[in-house]
Design a protein around this motif. Structure first.
Motif, PDB file in Angstrom:
ATOM      1  N   PRO A 127       0.797  -1.224   0.000  1.00  0.00           N
ATOM      2  CA  PRO A 127       0.000   0.000   0.000  1.00  0.00           C
ATOM      3  C   PRO A 127       0.831   1.276   0.000  1.00  0.00           C
ATOM      4  O   PRO A 127       0.335   2.336  -0.344  1.00  0.00           O
ATOM      5  N   PHE A 128       2.076   1.188   0.363  1.00  0.00           N
ATOM      6  CA  PHE A 128       2.890   2.389   0.443  1.00  0.00           C
ATOM      7  C   PHE A 128       3.926   2.463  -0.669  1.00  0.00           C
ATOM      8  O   PHE A 128       4.854   3.246  -0.606  1.00  0.00           O
ATOM      9  N   GLN A 129       3.759   1.649  -1.699  1.00  0.00           N
ATOM     10  CA  GLN A 129       4.651   1.681  -2.847  1.00  0.00           C
ATOM     11  C   GLN A 129       4.575   3.071  -3.467  1.00  0.00           C
ATOM     12  O   GLN A 129       3.509   3.628  -3.665  1.00  0.00           O
ATOM     13  N   ARG A 130       5.690   3.637  -3.792  1.00  0.00           N
ATOM     14  CA  ARG A 130       5.711   5.015  -4.247  1.00  0.00           C
ATOM     15  C   ARG A 130       5.359   5.178  -5.723  1.00  0.00           C
ATOM     16  O   ARG A 130       4.532   5.953  -6.076  1.00  0.00           O
ATOM     17  N   ARG A 131       6.036   4.525  -6.605  1.00  0.00           N
ATOM     18  CA  ARG A 131       5.732   4.696  -8.023  1.00  0.00           C
ATOM     19  C   ARG A 131       6.235   3.483  -8.787  1.00  0.00           C
ATOM     20  O   ARG A 131       7.090   2.745  -8.320  1.00  0.00           O
ATOM     21  N   ALA A 132       5.673   3.316  -9.978  1.00  0.00           N
ATOM     22  CA  ALA A 132       6.095   2.207 -10.824  1.00  0.00           C
ATOM     23  C   ALA A 132       7.562   2.401 -11.207  1.00  0.00           C
ATOM     24  O   ALA A 132       8.022   3.523 -11.435  1.00  0.00           O
ATOM     25  N   ARG A 133       8.293   1.328 -11.309  1.00  0.00           N
ATOM     26  CA  ARG A 133       9.737   1.416 -11.566  1.00  0.00           C
ATOM     27  C   ARG A 133      10.074   1.980 -12.941  1.00  0.00           C
ATOM     28  O   ARG A 133      11.111   2.589 -13.125  1.00  0.00           O
ATOM     29  N   VAL A 135       8.714   4.377 -14.427  1.00  0.00           N
ATOM     30  CA  VAL A 135       8.388   5.802 -14.528  1.00  0.00           C
ATOM     31  C   VAL A 135       9.557   6.639 -14.008  1.00  0.00           C
ATOM     32  O   VAL A 135      10.059   6.411 -12.915  1.00  0.00           O
ATOM     33  N   MET A 136       9.997   7.595 -14.826  1.00  0.00           N
ATOM     34  CA  MET A 136      11.069   8.507 -14.416  1.00  0.00           C
ATOM     35  C   MET A 136      10.448   9.730 -13.757  1.00  0.00           C
ATOM     36  O   MET A 136       9.391  10.199 -14.164  1.00  0.00           O
ATOM     37  N   ARG A 137      11.139  10.265 -12.747  1.00  0.00           N
ATOM     38  CA  ARG A 137      10.626  11.437 -12.048  1.00  0.00           C
ATOM     39  C   ARG A 137      11.656  12.553 -12.051  1.00  0.00           C
ATOM     40  O   ARG A 137      12.820  12.340 -11.737  1.00  0.00           O
ATOM     41  N   GLN A 138      11.202  13.751 -12.413  1.00  0.00           N
ATOM     42  CA  GLN A 138      12.004  14.961 -12.273  1.00  0.00           C
ATOM     43  C   GLN A 138      11.375  15.743 -11.132  1.00  0.00           C
ATOM     44  O   GLN A 138      10.203  16.121 -11.213  1.00  0.00           O
ATOM     45  N   ARG A 139      12.134  15.996 -10.088  1.00  0.00           N
ATOM     46  CA  ARG A 139      11.584  16.592  -8.881  1.00  0.00           C
ATOM     47  C   ARG A 139      11.833  18.092  -8.813  1.00  0.00           C
ATOM     48  O   ARG A 139      12.838  18.592  -9.282  1.00  0.00           O
ATOM     49  N   ALA A 155       7.269  10.673 -16.163  1.00  0.00           N
ATOM     50  CA  ALA A 155       7.174  10.357 -17.585  1.00  0.00           C
ATOM     51  C   ALA A 155       7.812   9.005 -17.864  1.00  0.00           C
ATOM     52  O   ALA A 155       8.595   8.489 -17.067  1.00  0.00           O
ATOM     53  N   ARG A 156       7.477   8.490 -19.037  1.00  0.00           N
ATOM     54  CA  ARG A 156       8.136   7.270 -19.490  1.00  0.00           C
ATOM     55  C   ARG A 156       9.586   7.607 -19.840  1.00  0.00           C
ATOM     56  O   ARG A 156       9.891   8.715 -20.249  1.00  0.00           O
ATOM     57  N   PRO A 157      10.488   6.652 -19.712  1.00  0.00           N
ATOM     58  CA  PRO A 157      11.899   6.920 -19.989  1.00  0.00           C
ATOM     59  C   PRO A 157      12.175   7.374 -21.420  1.00  0.00           C
ATOM     60  O   PRO A 157      13.011   8.219 -21.645  1.00  0.00           O
ATOM     61  N   SER A 183      -1.234  10.100  -3.160  1.00  0.00           N
ATOM     62  CA  SER A 183      -1.715   9.492  -4.407  1.00  0.00           C
ATOM     63  C   SER A 183      -0.619   9.160  -5.409  1.00  0.00           C
ATOM     64  O   SER A 183      -0.883   9.045  -6.590  1.00  0.00           O
ATOM     65  N   ILE A 184       0.596   9.008  -4.964  1.00  0.00           N
ATOM     66  CA  ILE A 184       1.685   8.692  -5.893  1.00  0.00           C
ATOM     67  C   ILE A 184       1.465   7.351  -6.563  1.00  0.00           C
ATOM     68  O   ILE A 184       1.650   7.201  -7.757  1.00  0.00           O
ATOM     69  N   THR A 185       1.043   6.351  -5.803  1.00  0.00           N
ATOM     70  CA  THR A 185       0.874   5.012  -6.376  1.00  0.00           C
ATOM     71  C   THR A 185      -0.095   5.047  -7.541  1.00  0.00           C
ATOM     72  O   THR A 185       0.173   4.527  -8.607  1.00  0.00           O
ATOM     73  N   GLY A 186      -1.239   5.676  -7.352  1.00  0.00           N
ATOM     74  CA  GLY A 186      -2.236   5.705  -8.420  1.00  0.00           C
ATOM     75  C   GLY A 186      -1.830   6.571  -9.581  1.00  0.00           C
ATOM     76  O   GLY A 186      -1.921   6.180 -10.730  1.00  0.00           O
ATOM     77  N   SER A 187      -1.340   7.785  -9.309  1.00  0.00           N
ATOM     78  CA  SER A 187      -1.076   8.712 -10.403  1.00  0.00           C
ATOM     79  C   SER A 187       0.140   8.308 -11.219  1.00  0.00           C
ATOM     80  O   SER A 187       0.218   8.615 -12.395  1.00  0.00           O
ATOM     81  N   SER A 188       1.101   7.629 -10.625  1.00  0.00           N
ATOM     82  CA  SER A 188       2.306   7.304 -11.388  1.00  0.00           C
ATOM     83  C   SER A 188       2.136   6.068 -12.240  1.00  0.00           C
ATOM     84  O   SER A 188       3.032   5.709 -12.993  1.00  0.00           O
ATOM     85  N   GLN A 189       0.995   5.388 -12.166  1.00  0.00           N
ATOM     86  CA  GLN A 189       0.797   4.222 -12.989  1.00  0.00           C
ATOM     87  C   GLN A 189       0.155   4.577 -14.336  1.00  0.00           C
ATOM     88  O   GLN A 189      -0.095   3.721 -15.146  1.00  0.00           O
ATOM     89  N   TRP A 190      -0.094   5.857 -14.563  1.00  0.00           N
ATOM     90  CA  TRP A 190      -0.686   6.285 -15.823  1.00  0.00           C
ATOM     91  C   TRP A 190       0.431   6.590 -16.807  1.00  0.00           C
ATOM     92  O   TRP A 190       1.446   7.175 -16.457  1.00  0.00           O
TER      93      TRP A 190
END
Length: 192
Positions: A127-133, A135-139, A155-157, A183-190
């Protein structure tokens, strides 16, 4: 045991149907129930474990009261998990409106790449997984003069062409929450 089961039911009932939505009482209800809305499957597991590990009352009428309260709480937590899945339909409508009538291909490209059953399994086990592997993140990209004007981009790589952008504003009413947490888990799977 009856008091414990009643407290659980009170929180779950307030999460299912908040008695107040505005003002100080509405904010208090939001804070008290937001975890139940975010991870109902986890709370269901905790609730079941706490009920099974506690001594049940010996008298039949007390046992029936606890069983009734526990059943209502379980049903409420399951409903919160089911209700969360209905937001996908709202997102689909918004994407179709935003991308226009001839955007069926683009719309489906933004559609979730994870099967619904996987989401339930991930919600229960991670339940606390942050994001799909993948997915690249720019912070903390700056978009304004204030220190709070920061955005994270997922974004996708590999993307060679222009793609639509999905902007996700996390809950919290602009007074609580963080972009790196809610909502990182849900939003990063798109796919974006």
């Amino acid at each position: 045991m009856i008091i414990t089961a009643a407290i659980w039911l009170a929180f779950v009932a307030a999460a299912v149907r908040p008695p107040w939505r505005r003002g100080s009482l509405g904010f208090a209800v939001f804070v008290a129930t937001m975890s139940f809305n975010e991870i109902p499957a986890v709370f269901l597991g905790v609730f079941i474990a706490s009920m099974l590990s506690s001594p049940w009352p010996g008298e039949l009428h007390h046992w029936l009261i606890v069983a009734l309260l526990a059943s209502a709480t379980t049903a409420g937590l399951i409903w919160l998990q089911v209700r969360a899945r209905t937001t996908i339909r709202v997102l689909d409508i918004g994407l179709a409106d935003g991308l226009g009538g001839q955007s069926r291909g683009k719309h489906h490209e933004l559609r979730r790449t994870v099967r619904p059953t996987e989401v339930w399994v991930r919600g229960l086990l991670l339940p606390f997984q942050r994001r799909a592997r993948h997915v690249m993140r720019q912070r903390n990209l700056t978009y304004g003069p204030d220190r709070a004007h920061r955005v994270d981009v997922y974004a996708r790589p590999t993307t060679g062409d222009a793609r639509p952008v999905l902007i996700h504003l996390h809950g919290g009413g602009f007074v609580s929450g963080r972009k790196s947490r809610e909502s990182i888990t849900g939003s990063s799977q798109w796919r974006v």
